[in-house]
Design a protein around this motif. Structure first.
Motif, PDB file in Angstrom:
ATOM      1  N   GLY A  16      -8.959 -12.098  96.905  1.00 22.05           N
ATOM      2  CA  GLY A  16      -7.534 -12.598  96.910  1.00 22.05           C
ATOM      3  C   GLY A  16      -6.818 -12.388  98.225  1.00 22.05           C
ATOM      4  O   GLY A  16      -7.334 -12.844  99.255  1.00 22.05           O
ATOM      5  N   ASP A 208      -5.737 -10.130  91.195  1.00 18.12           N
ATOM      6  CA  ASP A 208      -6.542 -10.370  92.580  1.00 18.12           C
ATOM      7  C   ASP A 208      -7.670 -10.943  92.363  1.00 18.12           C
ATOM      8  O   ASP A 208      -8.092 -11.928  93.135  1.00 18.12           O
ATOM      9  CB  ASP A 208      -6.709  -9.138  93.171  1.00 18.12           C
ATOM     10  N   ALA A 236      -5.648 -15.967  93.743  1.00 17.63           N
ATOM     11  CA  ALA A 236      -6.439 -15.209  93.222  1.00 17.63           C
ATOM     12  C   ALA A 236      -7.918 -15.727  93.286  1.00 17.63           C
ATOM     13  O   ALA A 236      -8.305 -16.923  93.342  1.00 17.63           O
ATOM     14  CB  ALA A 236      -6.283 -15.161  91.745  1.00 17.63           C
TER      15      ALA A 236
END
Length: 347
Positions: A16, A208, A236
Motif C-alpha cells: 500500500g 493497507d 491498497a
C-alpha cells in the motif's frame, strides 16, 4: 563459492502506502500446520529456514492454522533471523484450551493440532487480546501486518456473518486502526477467500493490504473488477494466496477445499493443453500470472517441505515465452481486461 550465487532474484513491492516492502514471493504458513497431511515440527521449521536462505522476506501465519501450531513453528524459525523480514498474522479467532477432541465444536482438517479450539470474535477487546496471544505463541515482540481472518458469508453464512460484521464495525476496526496509528503494526487488512466482503470492507475504513485466496489466479479472475480496480484507486495492495486454487491447478481435483466441479476440471484441462503446447509448467504459469496486475504485491503459496519450496522456486524462475500469454487470451482462458505478464492486456 558464494553461497548466494544460486539464490533467485526477487523483485520487491511496497505494501500500500506503508514503508513496508516485501519480496514478490512469500511463504504461507497454513500447510506447515498439518493441513490434511502430517508435517513434522522439524520439517515445518526447515521449510521456513529454506525460504529465508532463498531470499524470501514475507511470511504469513494465523492462530487458526493448527490452532497455534503454525505460529509456534514460524516463530521458532524466525526468532533469531527476524531482521529484514515482514511477518503477518491474523485476528478474529481466539483460542481456548480443550482437554480432548470431544470438546471441539468445529470440524477441522488439522493433523495433530495443538489442544485448543477456535472462538470467533471480531470485537475491540478480542482483537487486542488476539495480538498479545499471537506474540506469545510466536515468541516475538512484534508482527508487521494484521489481517481480519475469514469474516464473510463463505465462512459464516449470510445470517451468521451479520453479528460478526457488527463486531468489526463497532470495535474491531477501531482496535486495528489504533494499533496501526501507534506503530504497533505497520499495516492492516483482511485475509479471506471471497472478494465481495472486501468491497464492504473498503466502505468501512482505510486498509493497507488484502490477502485474497483463490480469487485472482490463472484459473479464476472473478475479483478483477470491481475489486482489484478499486484497490488500485485506493492505493491498497493485494497478496494472492492459494495461487494453485487449493490444488486444482496441480491436478489434485480439489478446489475451494472440496472436490472440483466439472466446469473447473474442464478449465484446468484447457489450461494444461496450452501449457503443453508451449512447454510451460502449469505451476510456473500459475505463480507468474497474478503478478502482472498492478494491485498485486505478492504471491503466497504454502509448501509443506523444503523440497516443495524448491519446486516452487524452480517454477518462479522458469522463462515463459510471451506468445503463451497471448494464446491464453486469444482462447478466452483469462478474463478480458486482465493484465498479462508480457505487458499486454487480455482482450
Amino acid at each position: 563459492m558464494d553461497e548466494n550465487a544460486s539464490r533467485p532474484v526477487f523483485a520487491r513491492r511496497r505494501i500500500g502506502r506503508t514503508p513496508l516492502e516485501i519480496t514478490t514471493l512469500g511463504l504461507g504458513g497454513a500447510t506447515l500446520a498439518g493441513n490434511f497431511t502430517a508435517v513434522p515440527a522439524e520439517q515445518a521449521r526447515a521449510t521456513v529456514s529454506r525460504a529465508l536462505e532463498a531470499g524470501i522476506t514475507y511470511f504469513d501465519t494465523a492462530p487458526q492454522y493448527g490452532y497455534g501450531r503454525s505460529e509456534h513453528f514460524v516463530g521458532d524459525a524466525l526468532r533469531f533471523r527476524r531482521e529484514g523480514t515482514v511477518l503477518s498474522t491474523k485476528v478474529g479467532r481466539l483460542l481456548r484450551p480443550v482437554r480432548s477432541e470431544s470438546e471441539r465444536t468445529y470440524p477441522h482438517g488439522w493433523v495433530d493440532p495443538f489442544p485448543f479450539e477456535q472462538v470467533y470474535d471480531y470485537s475491540y477487546d478480542a482483537v487486542m487480546r488476539s495480538v498479545e496471544d499471537s506474540l506469545q505463541r510466536l515468541g516475538l515482540a512484534a508482527v508487521d501486518i494484521l489481517y481480519v481472518h475469514d469474516i464473510g458469508a463463505m465462512t459464516h453464512g449470510v445470517e451468521g456473518n451479520k453479528p460478526l460484521w457488527k463486531q468489526l464495525e463497532a470495535g474491531g476496526y477501531r482496535a486495528l486502526e489504533e494499533l496501526r496509528r501507534h506503530n504497533v503494526v505497520s499495516a492492516i487488512g483482511l485475509g479471506v477467500n471471497e472478494w465481495e466482503v472486501l468491497m464492504e470492507a473498503l466502505e468501512l475504513g482505510e486498509w493497507d493490504v488484502f490477502l485474497l485466496a483463490g480469487r485472482y489466479t490463472l484459473l479464476e479472475q472473478t475479483s478483477l473488477d470491481p475489486f482489484l480496480s478499486a484497490c488500485v484507486a485506493r492505493g491498497a495492495s493485494v497478496v494472492v494466496g492459494g495461487p494453485f486454487n487449493g490444488g486444482a491447478l496441480m491436478g489434485t481435483g480439489m478446489w475451494n477445499y472440496a472436490k472440483a466441479p466439472e466446469h473447473v476440471v474442464r478449465r484446468v484441462h484447457e489450461l494444461e493443453a496450452v501449457c503443453a503446447e508451449f512447454g510451460v509448467p502449469i505451476g510456473a504459469a500459475a505463480l507468474q500470472f497474478p503478478l502482472a496486475h498492478p494491485a498485486v504485491c505478492n504471491i503466497l503459496p504454502g509448501p509443506k517441505s523444503p523440497a516443495e519450496l524448491d519446486g516452487i522456486l524452480a517454477w518462479w524462475e522458469t522463462a515463459i515465452p510471451e506468445p503463451f500469454w497471448d494464446a491464453l487470451a486469444q482462447r478466452g482462458l483469462v478474463a478480458a481486461g486482465a493484465p498479462l505478464p508480457n505487458g499486454k492486456v487480455a482482450g
